[in-house]
Design a protein around this motif. Sequence first.
Motif, PDB file in Angstrom:
ATOM      1  N   LEU A  41      30.924  21.469  53.691  1.00 34.07           N
ATOM      2  CA  LEU A  41      30.820  22.787  53.083  1.00 34.07           C
ATOM      3  C   LEU A  41      30.864  23.876  54.152  1.00 34.07           C
ATOM      4  O   LEU A  41      31.169  23.613  55.326  1.00 34.07           O
ATOM      5  CB  LEU A  41      29.511  22.873  52.278  1.00 34.07           C
ATOM      6  N   HIS A  42      30.505  25.087  53.714  1.00 33.73           N
ATOM      7  CA  HIS A  42      30.462  26.244  54.599  1.00 33.73           C
ATOM      8  C   HIS A  42      29.052  26.823  54.598  1.00 33.73           C
ATOM      9  O   HIS A  42      28.352  26.777  53.589  1.00 33.73           O
ATOM     10  CB  HIS A  42      31.465  27.295  54.133  1.00 33.73           C
ATOM     11  N   LYS A  43      28.671  27.387  55.736  1.00 34.41           N
ATOM     12  CA  LYS A  43      27.284  27.816  55.917  1.00 34.41           C
ATOM     13  C   LYS A  43      26.919  29.010  55.048  1.00 34.41           C
ATOM     14  O   LYS A  43      25.856  29.039  54.435  1.00 34.41           O
ATOM     15  CB  LYS A  43      27.021  28.164  57.384  1.00 34.41           C
ATOM     16  N   PHE A  44      27.793  30.002  54.979  1.00 34.75           N
ATOM     17  CA  PHE A  44      27.408  31.255  54.329  1.00 34.75           C
ATOM     18  C   PHE A  44      27.051  31.094  52.849  1.00 34.75           C
ATOM     19  O   PHE A  44      26.024  31.630  52.410  1.00 34.75           O
ATOM     20  CB  PHE A  44      28.520  32.285  54.494  1.00 34.75           C
ATOM     21  N   PRO A  45      27.834  30.397  52.006  1.00 30.28           N
ATOM     22  CA  PRO A  45      27.438  30.264  50.597  1.00 30.28           C
ATOM     23  C   PRO A  45      26.091  29.573  50.430  1.00 30.28           C
ATOM     24  O   PRO A  45      25.346  29.891  49.480  1.00 30.28           O
ATOM     25  CB  PRO A  45      28.573  29.444  49.991  1.00 30.28           C
ATOM     26  N   LEU A  46      25.753  28.670  51.349  1.00 30.92           N
ATOM     27  CA  LEU A  46      24.503  27.929  51.201  1.00 30.92           C
ATOM     28  C   LEU A  46      23.311  28.777  51.613  1.00 30.92           C
ATOM     29  O   LEU A  46      22.301  28.841  50.913  1.00 30.92           O
ATOM     30  CB  LEU A  46      24.558  26.642  52.019  1.00 30.92           C
ATOM     31  N   LEU A  47      23.386  29.404  52.787  1.00 30.11           N
ATOM     32  CA  LEU A  47      22.224  30.153  53.272  1.00 30.11           C
ATOM     33  C   LEU A  47      21.983  31.443  52.501  1.00 30.11           C
ATOM     34  O   LEU A  47      20.888  31.985  52.516  1.00 30.11           O
ATOM     35  CB  LEU A  47      22.361  30.441  54.780  1.00 30.11           C
ATOM     36  N   SER A  48      23.013  31.909  51.806  1.00 34.44           N
ATOM     37  CA  SER A  48      22.829  33.116  51.007  1.00 34.44           C
ATOM     38  C   SER A  48      22.111  32.848  49.681  1.00 34.44           C
ATOM     39  O   SER A  48      21.664  33.796  49.036  1.00 34.44           O
ATOM     40  CB  SER A  48      24.196  33.762  50.719  1.00 34.44           C
ATOM     41  N   GLU A  83      25.392  18.179  43.950  1.00 35.67           N
ATOM     42  CA  GLU A  83      26.782  18.578  43.695  1.00 35.67           C
ATOM     43  C   GLU A  83      26.828  19.824  42.818  1.00 35.67           C
ATOM     44  O   GLU A  83      27.593  20.770  43.093  1.00 35.67           O
ATOM     45  CB  GLU A  83      27.516  17.425  43.021  1.00 35.67           C
ATOM     46  N   LEU A  84      25.972  19.848  41.765  1.00 36.56           N
ATOM     47  CA  LEU A  84      25.920  21.031  40.910  1.00 36.56           C
ATOM     48  C   LEU A  84      25.346  22.227  41.656  1.00 36.56           C
ATOM     49  O   LEU A  84      25.791  23.371  41.460  1.00 36.56           O
ATOM     50  CB  LEU A  84      25.080  20.726  39.664  1.00 36.56           C
ATOM     51  N   VAL A  85      24.357  21.969  42.505  1.00 35.62           N
ATOM     52  CA  VAL A  85      23.764  23.056  43.290  1.00 35.62           C
ATOM     53  C   VAL A  85      24.816  23.670  44.228  1.00 35.62           C
ATOM     54  O   VAL A  85      24.927  24.906  44.374  1.00 35.62           O
ATOM     55  CB  VAL A  85      22.544  22.546  44.076  1.00 35.62           C
ATOM     56  N   ALA A  86      25.582  22.811  44.903  1.00 34.23           N
ATOM     57  CA  ALA A  86      26.623  23.315  45.815  1.00 34.23           C
ATOM     58  C   ALA A  86      27.674  24.115  45.068  1.00 34.23           C
ATOM     59  O   ALA A  86      28.123  25.181  45.536  1.00 34.23           O
ATOM     60  CB  ALA A  86      27.265  22.140  46.547  1.00 34.23           C
ATOM     61  N   LYS A  87      28.090  23.649  43.899  1.00 32.36           N
ATOM     62  CA  LYS A  87      29.068  24.405  43.110  1.00 32.36           C
ATOM     63  C   LYS A  87      28.501  25.753  42.669  1.00 32.36           C
ATOM     64  O   LYS A  87      29.223  26.761  42.634  1.00 32.36           O
ATOM     65  CB  LYS A  87      29.477  23.582  41.892  1.00 32.36           C
ATOM     66  N   PHE A  88      27.198  25.773  42.332  1.00 36.56           N
ATOM     67  CA  PHE A  88      26.572  27.043  41.953  1.00 36.56           C
ATOM     68  C   PHE A  88      26.580  28.024  43.132  1.00 36.56           C
ATOM     69  O   PHE A  88      26.802  29.230  42.948  1.00 36.56           O
ATOM     70  CB  PHE A  88      25.144  26.785  41.482  1.00 36.56           C
ATOM     71  N   CYS A  89      26.325  27.512  44.338  1.00 32.96           N
ATOM     72  CA  CYS A  89      26.329  28.392  45.518  1.00 32.96           C
ATOM     73  C   CYS A  89      27.714  28.997  45.752  1.00 32.96           C
ATOM     74  O   CYS A  89      27.826  30.140  46.219  1.00 32.96           O
ATOM     75  CB  CYS A  89      25.885  27.625  46.754  1.00 32.96           C
ATOM     76  N   TYR A  90      28.788  28.265  45.419  1.00 34.21           N
ATOM     77  CA  TYR A  90      30.147  28.784  45.601  1.00 34.21           C
ATOM     78  C   TYR A  90      30.621  29.591  44.399  1.00 34.21           C
ATOM     79  O   TYR A  90      31.728  30.126  44.428  1.00 34.21           O
ATOM     80  CB  TYR A  90      31.113  27.615  45.828  1.00 34.21           C
ATOM     81  N   GLY A  91      29.787  29.678  43.353  1.00 30.04           N
ATOM     82  CA  GLY A  91      30.196  30.427  42.174  1.00 30.04           C
ATOM     83  C   GLY A  91      31.130  29.689  41.255  1.00 30.04           C
ATOM     84  O   GLY A  91      31.752  30.299  40.365  1.00 30.04           O
ATOM     85  N   VAL A  92      31.218  28.362  41.433  1.00 27.15           N
ATOM     86  CA  VAL A  92      32.072  27.547  40.573  1.00 27.15           C
ATOM     87  C   VAL A  92      31.383  27.362  39.225  1.00 27.15           C
ATOM     88  O   VAL A  92      30.163  27.227  39.140  1.00 27.15           O
ATOM     89  CB  VAL A  92      32.364  26.188  41.238  1.00 27.15           C
ATOM     90  N   LYS A  93      32.164  27.313  38.188  1.00 28.01           N
ATOM     91  CA  LYS A  93      31.604  27.212  36.837  1.00 28.01           C
ATOM     92  C   LYS A  93      30.972  25.834  36.622  1.00 28.01           C
ATOM     93  O   LYS A  93      31.626  24.803  36.842  1.00 28.01           O
ATOM     94  CB  LYS A  93      32.712  27.455  35.813  1.00 28.01           C
ATOM     95  N   ILE A  94      29.706  25.827  36.196  1.00 24.84           N
ATOM     96  CA  ILE A  94      28.985  24.592  35.877  1.00 24.84           C
ATOM     97  C   ILE A  94      28.323  24.747  34.515  1.00 24.84           C
ATOM     98  O   ILE A  94      28.158  25.860  34.013  1.00 24.84           O
ATOM     99  CB  ILE A  94      27.912  24.256  36.939  1.00 24.84           C
ATOM    100  N   GLU A  95      27.970  23.649  33.915  1.00 30.56           N
ATOM    101  CA  GLU A  95      27.289  23.636  32.628  1.00 30.56           C
ATOM    102  C   GLU A  95      25.865  23.114  32.801  1.00 30.56           C
ATOM    103  O   GLU A  95      25.656  22.023  33.352  1.00 30.56           O
ATOM    104  CB  GLU A  95      28.032  22.755  31.614  1.00 30.56           C
TER     105      GLU A  95
END
Length: 633
Positions: A41-48, A83-95
């Motif tokens: 992954l990338h640092k900025f989406p996670l630490l933000s 996996e859902l948490v990481a997608k949420f950090c990137y703004g990816v659509k999750i249910e």
Amino acid sequence: MACMKLGSKTDAFQRKGQAWFYTTGLPSDIIVEVGDMSFHLHKFPLLSRSGVMERLIAEANKEGEDGCVINLLDVPGGTKTFELVAKFCYGVKIEVTAGNVVHLRCAAEHLEMNAEYGEGNLVPQTELFINQVVLENWTDSLRALQGCESVLSHAEELSITARLIQSLVVKASTDPDPNLHGWPVVVYGRQLQSPGGSVLWNGISTGAKLKTASSDWWYEDISNLSLPLYKRLISAMESNGIKEEIIVGSLTTYAKKYLPGLNRRQSTGDSSCRLGTVSSGSILSEEDQKLLLEELDHLLPMQKGLVPTNILFGLLRTAMILRASPTCISNLEQRIGMQLHQATLEDLLMPNFSYTMETLYNVECVQRILQHFLAMDQVTAGASPGSVDDGQLIGSPSLTPITMVAKLIDGYLAEVAPDINLKLPKFQSLAAAVPDYARILDDGLYRAIDIYLKSHPWLADADKEEICRLIDCQKLSLEACTHAAQNERLPLRIIVQVLFFEQLQLRTSIASSFLVSDNFDGSRQLTSGLLTSNEGGWNTAVRENQVLKVGMDSMRMRVSELEKECSNMREEIAKLSTVKGTSTWENISKKLGFKMKSQMCSAQQGAISKQKHESEKGVADKAKDKQGKLKKK
């Protein structure tokens, strides 16, 4: 099932083996390892979005390593949740659903994804979904509670489990069946239906029949919970005031689902089969079944009539198969003893599961259950019941249950009597445990003893007399007396007693029939004031009754004389048995006329029995003719 969608971007995550990659064209600058899965992954989406990730990334940068690798070992929910948490950090659509919201809520709390790290972060979003969606619906609350099983410690810290349980308790006690939503139901006795019975919808007949809500609609739903959560839910229902019979129904459903030994048709050899739970897919071993059974014993109320008797017997058989604790077995026996009169003979026929296998059936267990019933009967009755007078029971109101139990035990004795391994003390102890006043007739006890004597022909005469003393000859019916008088397996003393009481019962019945007819005719004479000419007929009947009485007395004396003569002959034979030599024995037997005496004794006994039968038959026929003539007059 309700769901909430978060994020708007398309899913750019790709999985390659045991690694996830976010394909945006930029190379990843951090690797997060969760279990056996790696996330590039990338640092900025996670630490933000996460306070924990912010600190871990800062610590990794201070070390000055070329590649930033962070190992998360204890993320609630594991790789699927992260996996859902990481997608949420990137703004990816999750249910977000009722099945994963608990895991997401616990993971968000663990990673500190609160409002301090961005508005609309994962903690407030999941909390809002739980409060406004999950807790308002029975199905979603139950699904979320099942999700708490794998993250129970984290869910307890956030009070998620307690809130879900309270929601289920309130809905089980107040709401109708959720399967009836959208249908009109009977509410407080008001029926929305046409005269023909069809449902009225806005005043229009739909043709559908009215559905009613039942109190057991949630039994099958909560049976999918694991034992710890199910136990907590049942305890909360008890505290909330739900009726005990409703809770017992749920416990029974849960026991039937996970204890295959409750199935009576299942053979003993299959008692160790396994059963998987619906919620987690795990398999209950014998040890788990034993634990479940002991927990159910603690949850079941110690009250009469709440649990069906056949279910209690099934639990007891299963406890014996699984070698449950003695306390559990004793509690089940006590519950059965409270309502033993509701049991059937099939329930009592429990095989003996002990290693010794002395007897085919567990007679000791049935005797303990009977002792519990008698102790309870003494408490409820307050005192020992009265006596038996003329075949009618006089005493406490509990005589009806105890009479049913006496009949049940007599039937059980008849079933276990053919077992050649059943020792006399066990059989006699169980038969004597039933009080005398509980048996209206001793026919069932006589039948059981007769079967036992037939299956154990090697018993000594003293043992036969001892076990036959349990029979009260005065409480035998005419059919039983007739059978006992011709039963060669009974001791001679018992046969003589049966003959005596048989004649006494016959004489009493004839005299009572005459007395009833006399009273009836006397009342007719008083009302009509007319003198009838029946005195001669009644005098004749009285004289015949007196003659019958004299004949029966003489017959009884003759039977006693024959008994004395037979005993004397036995003594003479015993004395002569010491004499040796065939010629000497023949001479002595000729001198004493032993053969002639034997023949004379047999002939006299035959003549007496024949005379007795003919006299009884003649007197009964004459009495019937007299009664018929008098009734016609």
